[in-house]
Scaffold this motif. Structure first.
Motif, short mmCIF file in Angstrom:
data_model
loop_
_atom_site.label_atom_id
_atom_site.label_comp_id
_atom_site.label_asym_id
_atom_site.label_seq_id
_atom_site.Cartn_x
_atom_site.Cartn_y
_atom_site.Cartn_z
N SER A 264 -13.70 59.09 5.66
CA SER A 264 -13.16 57.78 6.01
C SER A 264 -11.68 57.75 5.65
N ILE A 265 -10.86 57.41 6.63
CA ILE A 265 -9.41 57.40 6.45
C ILE A 265 -8.92 55.96 6.60
N PRO A 266 -8.54 55.32 5.49
CA PRO A 266 -8.03 53.95 5.59
C PRO A 266 -6.61 53.95 6.17
N LEU A 267 -6.41 53.09 7.16
CA LEU A 267 -5.11 53.01 7.83
C LEU A 267 -4.66 51.56 7.89
N ASP A 268 -3.45 51.32 7.47
CA ASP A 268 -2.87 49.99 7.60
C ASP A 268 -1.35 50.13 7.70
N GLY A 269 -0.72 49.08 8.12
CA GLY A 269 0.73 49.04 8.18
C GLY A 269 1.36 50.23 8.86
N GLU A 270 2.29 50.85 8.16
CA GLU A 270 3.05 51.97 8.73
C GLU A 270 2.17 53.18 9.01
N ARG A 271 1.16 53.41 8.18
CA ARG A 271 0.25 54.54 8.46
C ARG A 271 -0.48 54.35 9.79
N LEU A 272 -0.95 53.16 10.03
CA LEU A 272 -1.64 52.87 11.27
C LEU A 272 -0.69 53.03 12.46
N SER A 273 0.50 52.52 12.34
CA SER A 273 1.49 52.66 13.40
C SER A 273 1.81 54.13 13.66
N ALA A 274 1.96 54.90 12.59
CA ALA A 274 2.26 56.33 12.73
C ALA A 274 1.11 57.05 13.45
N TRP A 275 -0.12 56.68 13.12
CA TRP A 275 -1.27 57.28 13.78
C TRP A 275 -1.26 56.96 15.28
N LEU A 276 -1.02 55.71 15.63
CA LEU A 276 -1.00 55.33 17.04
C LEU A 276 0.08 56.09 17.80
N ARG A 277 1.27 56.14 17.22
CA ARG A 277 2.37 56.85 17.89
C ARG A 277 2.10 58.34 17.98
N THR A 278 1.53 58.92 16.94
CA THR A 278 1.30 60.37 16.93
C THR A 278 0.17 60.76 17.88
N LEU A 279 -0.92 60.02 17.89
CA LEU A 279 -2.00 60.34 18.84
C LEU A 279 -1.50 60.21 20.28
N THR A 280 -0.70 59.19 20.53
CA THR A 280 -0.13 59.02 21.88
C THR A 280 0.78 60.19 22.22
N ALA A 281 1.62 60.59 21.30
CA ALA A 281 2.54 61.70 21.55
C ALA A 281 1.79 63.01 21.74
N LEU A 282 0.74 63.24 20.95
CA LEU A 282 -0.09 64.44 21.12
C LEU A 282 -0.70 64.47 22.52
N ARG A 283 -1.18 63.33 22.98
CA ARG A 283 -1.74 63.26 24.34
C ARG A 283 -0.68 63.55 25.39
N LEU A 284 0.54 63.06 25.18
CA LEU A 284 1.61 63.35 26.13
C LEU A 284 1.92 64.84 26.19
N VAL A 285 1.96 65.48 25.04
CA VAL A 285 2.21 66.93 25.00
C VAL A 285 1.09 67.67 25.72
N LEU A 286 -0.15 67.34 25.39
CA LEU A 286 -1.28 68.01 26.05
C LEU A 286 -1.29 67.72 27.55
N ALA A 287 -0.99 66.50 27.94
CA ALA A 287 -0.95 66.17 29.36
C ALA A 287 0.09 67.03 30.07
N THR A 288 1.22 67.23 29.43
CA THR A 288 2.26 68.08 30.01
C THR A 288 1.78 69.51 30.14
N ARG A 289 1.17 70.03 29.09
CA ARG A 289 0.67 71.41 29.11
C ARG A 289 -0.43 71.61 30.15
N LEU A 290 -1.22 70.54 30.40
CA LEU A 290 -2.33 70.61 31.34
C LEU A 290 -1.94 70.20 32.76
N GLY A 291 -0.71 69.72 32.94
CA GLY A 291 -0.27 69.28 34.26
C GLY A 291 -0.84 67.94 34.67
#
Length: 172
Positions: free
Chosen positions: A112-139
């Motif tokens: 269980s990973i508690p997320l709030d405030g800046e940690r939660l925001s960082a998670w949202l931005r990082t997961l989104t960015a990871l998806r963008l990178v993978l989307a680029t690699r996958l075309g």
């Protein structure tokens, strides 16, 4: 007051993300690779994934190039800082989990990973960015794109599932 995350204002007091230990181990590896990508951007100047993470702000080529020269480094440093915060939340007993260190039973243990405030925001931005990178690699440019037989496609989908779950928890 909340933090901005991917255009959304995060005002939830916090959520708990539950992952299995093997998911934590694999996500740790992905975020480490992402962090290396955004911190070593100078050697990857022509990488289309970097271009997708820092899209052109202007249609005019010269204006876009000038704006990128002024902002790209700062934007990528912020992405690296977000990744660092995500990695810190993934540590277990002060160390990263590694898939090869987990047996069958411990791999399925729920973390269980508690997320709030800046940690939660960082998670949202990082997961989104990871998806963008993978989307680029996958075309992947649209929902119809992508080779579903490519193992990375499953990772892309899993990241979307986790991102959607976090957004639902915030809205819930």
């Amino acid at each position: 007051m909340g933090d901005r995350a991917g255009g959304r204002r995060v005002t939830a007091p916090g959520v708990a993300l539950e992952l299995t230990a093997i998911e934590v181990a694999h996500l740790t590896s992905l975020v480490e690779q992402f962090s290396a990508l955004v911190t070593e951007q100078e050697s990857d100047a022509g990488d289309p994934a970097i271009a997708r993470l820092v899209p052109d702000a202007y249609a005019d080529t010269d204006a876009a190039r000038e704006f990128r020269a002024l902002t790209e480094s700062d934007l990528l440093q912020r992405r690296a800082a977000d990744a660092g915060l995500v990695l810190a939340t993934l540590l277990r007993d002060g160390a990263p989990l590694r898939p090869e260190e987990l047996d069958a039973v411990s791999a399925e243990a729920v973390v269980s990973i508690p997320l709030d405030g800046e940690r939660l925001s960082a998670w949202l931005r990082t997961l989104t960015a990871l998806r963008l990178v993978l989307a680029t690699r996958l075309g992947i440019r649209t929902e119809a794109d992508g080779d579903v037989d490519d193992p990375r496609y499953g990772v892309y989908e899993w990241l979307g599932y986790r991102l959607e779950g976090l957004l639902q928890a915030i809205d819930g």
